[in-house]
Design an enzyme around this catalytic site. Structure first.
Site, mmCIF file in Angstrom:
data_model
loop_
_atom_site.group_PDB
_atom_site.id
_atom_site.type_symbol
_atom_site.label_atom_id
_atom_site.label_comp_id
_atom_site.label_asym_id
_atom_site.label_seq_id
_atom_site.Cartn_x
_atom_site.Cartn_y
_atom_site.Cartn_z
ATOM 1 N N TYR A 20 22.688 43.556 10.168
ATOM 2 C CA TYR A 20 23.808 42.609 9.539
ATOM 3 C C TYR A 20 23.880 41.242 10.532
ATOM 4 C CZ TYR A 20 28.161 39.452 10.080
ATOM 5 O OH TYR A 20 29.375 38.700 9.787
ATOM 6 N N ASP A 64 27.575 49.393 19.878
ATOM 7 C CA ASP A 64 28.627 48.740 20.355
ATOM 8 C C ASP A 64 28.318 48.023 21.863
ATOM 9 O OD1 ASP A 64 30.846 48.241 18.783
ATOM 10 O OD2 ASP A 64 31.949 49.938 19.086
ATOM 11 N N PHE A 115 36.893 54.259 20.624
ATOM 12 C CA PHE A 115 35.526 54.942 21.025
ATOM 13 C C PHE A 115 35.175 54.636 21.885
ATOM 14 C CE2 PHE A 115 35.602 53.470 15.807
ATOM 15 C CZ PHE A 115 35.727 54.975 16.111
ATOM 16 N N PHE A 127 31.086 31.226 3.041
ATOM 17 C CA PHE A 127 31.736 32.324 4.011
ATOM 18 C C PHE A 127 30.751 34.150 2.800
ATOM 19 C CE2 PHE A 127 34.627 29.369 4.330
ATOM 20 C CZ PHE A 127 35.335 29.420 5.927
HETATM 21 N N1 UDP Z 1 37.201 50.121 17.666
HETATM 22 C C1 UDP Z 1 37.647 51.126 17.994
HETATM 23 N N2 UDP Z 1 38.732 52.312 17.483
HETATM 24 C C2 UDP Z 1 38.749 51.139 15.833
HETATM 25 C C3 UDP Z 1 37.854 50.598 15.751
HETATM 26 C C4 UDP Z 1 37.484 49.762 16.616
HETATM 27 O O1 UDP Z 1 37.199 51.828 19.468
HETATM 28 O O2 UDP Z 1 39.410 51.847 14.567
HETATM 29 C C5 UDP Z 1 36.564 49.500 19.087
HETATM 30 C C6 UDP Z 1 34.974 49.209 18.868
HETATM 31 O O3 UDP Z 1 33.827 50.125 19.468
HETATM 32 C C7 UDP Z 1 34.450 48.120 19.918
HETATM 33 C C8 UDP Z 1 35.694 47.322 20.130
HETATM 34 O O4 UDP Z 1 37.160 48.621 18.972
HETATM 35 O O5 UDP Z 1 34.668 48.422 21.377
HETATM 36 C C9 UDP Z 1 36.136 46.464 18.449
HETATM 37 O O6 UDP Z 1 35.670 46.686 17.253
HETATM 38 P P1 UDP Z 1 36.054 46.178 16.162
HETATM 39 O O7 UDP Z 1 35.011 46.554 15.025
HETATM 40 O O8 UDP Z 1 37.437 45.685 15.878
HETATM 41 O O9 UDP Z 1 34.904 44.054 16.251
HETATM 42 P P2 UDP Z 1 33.322 44.145 16.735
HETATM 43 O O10 UDP Z 1 33.001 43.507 17.747
HETATM 44 O O11 UDP Z 1 32.884 45.572 16.686
HETATM 45 O O12 UDP Z 1 33.095 43.883 15.481
#
Ligand code: UDP
Length: 325
Positions: free
Chosen positions: A141, A289, A208, A73
């Site tokens: 990543y 995203d 976002f 991990f």
């Molecule tokens: N997101 C958001 N506000 C936050 C964190 C995440 O709107 O403070 C949105 C992000 O843009 C994505 C979704 O939530 O669309 C999931 O994001 P996260 O970072 O949890 O996981 P990821 O899918 O990026 O691995």
């Protein structure tokens, strides 16, 4: 038959260490506490503080604890940071994992479970995403994990290493008994950030993007409970240990619920569970995203007999909330 868990002071590693301990399996944790937390280390499990890139340490550990398998991990996992510092990710994730696996094969440690990610796929061309989907990571990543996946068949061919790479979608939730939970610093994930607003540590949740091609304009993700992920690791290891010699045991497996929820649906569920209005602040899209990420989990169900029990949005948010309370 001791299992080494690298990154056992992290979110998913600590839950998996608990699951193995609960099942009475011998475990040792190796973690350098660079991104993990001592408070997440489960009680009663031997812990070695050190680096997965330290061959001598690994050799001593493998011999001292008679390690037969590794669940790996320990990694850097922030997409945004990886865009700014790709070298950190290729070194900490890809290169150090090569050192770890090299030490394994030199010490006859033959079973390897990798903590991988849906980020290996990049922008999906089909939903749900199955394991045959093209791999085109859009950030360092995801590439750093894909590089590890690309190495594994070569270690298998040369040394007989048996491996399974588990590609997680959105890991979330916390141990239902409250023994571990999600901690990151900085916190970038949706559910912990929502709960920070509910705890009034933040005024509003930054969302976002509201112009994605989804029904409510916000991104859709596949949330999978961390306790179900932990179980899948145990099942993957059992599968490797018990598969017949001629069977093609190694491979990649998605871990997701198979269902997607939008950011607004997650916020709505959290409002119900916490009783907090959770104000939102609309922000521009976050670079990188994708609009929709949803897994096909058919292979996990068929190959590992995986049956996620905690993976529904209510239980994910409730357990995460209980951990903080
Ligand atoms: N997101 C958001 N506000 C936050 C964190 C995440 O709107 O403070 C949105 C992000 O843009 C994505 C979704 O939530 O669309 C999931 O994001 P996260 O970072 O949890 O996981 P990821 O899918 O990026 O691995």
């Amino acid at each position: 038959m001791t299992t080494l868990i690298t990154g056992g002071a992290g979110y998913i590693g600590s839950h998996t260490a608990l699951a193995l301990r609960d099942a009475g399996k011998p475990v040792v944790i190796l973690d350098d506490i660079s991104t993990g937390f001592r408070q997440l280390l489960p009680e009663g499990i031997p812990f070695v503080e050190g680096d997965i890139g330290d061959s001598q340490l690994l050799q001593d550990l493998f011999q001292r604890y008679e390690i037969k398998s590794v669940m790996h991990f320990a990694a850097r996992s922030l997409v945004g940071q990886s865009m700014k510092e790709p070298g950190t990710y290729f070194l900490a994730n890809s290169a150090k994992t090569a050192t770890l696996i090299q030490a394994m094969v030199q010490n006859n440690v033959g079973h390897f479970i990798l903590s991988s990610t849906a980020a290996v796929y990049g922008e999906p061309t089909a939903i749900p995403i199955d394991e045959n989907h093209v791999l085109q990571p859009t950030n360092p990543y995801g590439l750093s994990k894909k590089i590890i996946e690309d190495m594994l068949p070569w270690f298998e061919k040369a040394h007989g290493l048996k491996w399974i790479s588990l590609r997680y979608f959105n890991a979330a939730g916390a141990d239902p008994q409250g023994r571990s939970g999600e901690i990151h610093d900085p916190e970038t994930h949706l559910i912990p950030n929502i709960l920070k607003v509910a705890l009034e540590e933040k005024e509003a949740l930054q969302v976002f993007g509201n112009d994605y091609p989804t029904p409510d304009g916000t991104c859709i993700r596949d949330y999978v409970h961390v306790t179900d992920l932990a179980k899948a690791h145990m099942q993957a290891l059992d599968f490797l240990l018990h598969s017949a010699r001629e069977e093609k045991a190694s491979g990649t497996i998605n871990l997701g619920s198979g269902s997607g929820y939008s950011v607004l649906e997650v916020i709505e569920t959290a409002r119900r569970i916490t009783g907090h209005p959770i104000p939102v602040q609309w922000c521009p899209r976050r670079p990188g995203d994708p609009a929709i990420l949803v897994a096909s989990n058919k292979k996990a169900k068929e190959k590992l007999n995986w049956n996620p029990k905690h993976t529904n949005l209510e239980s994910i948010i409730q357990t995460a909330w209980d951990y903080l309370g």
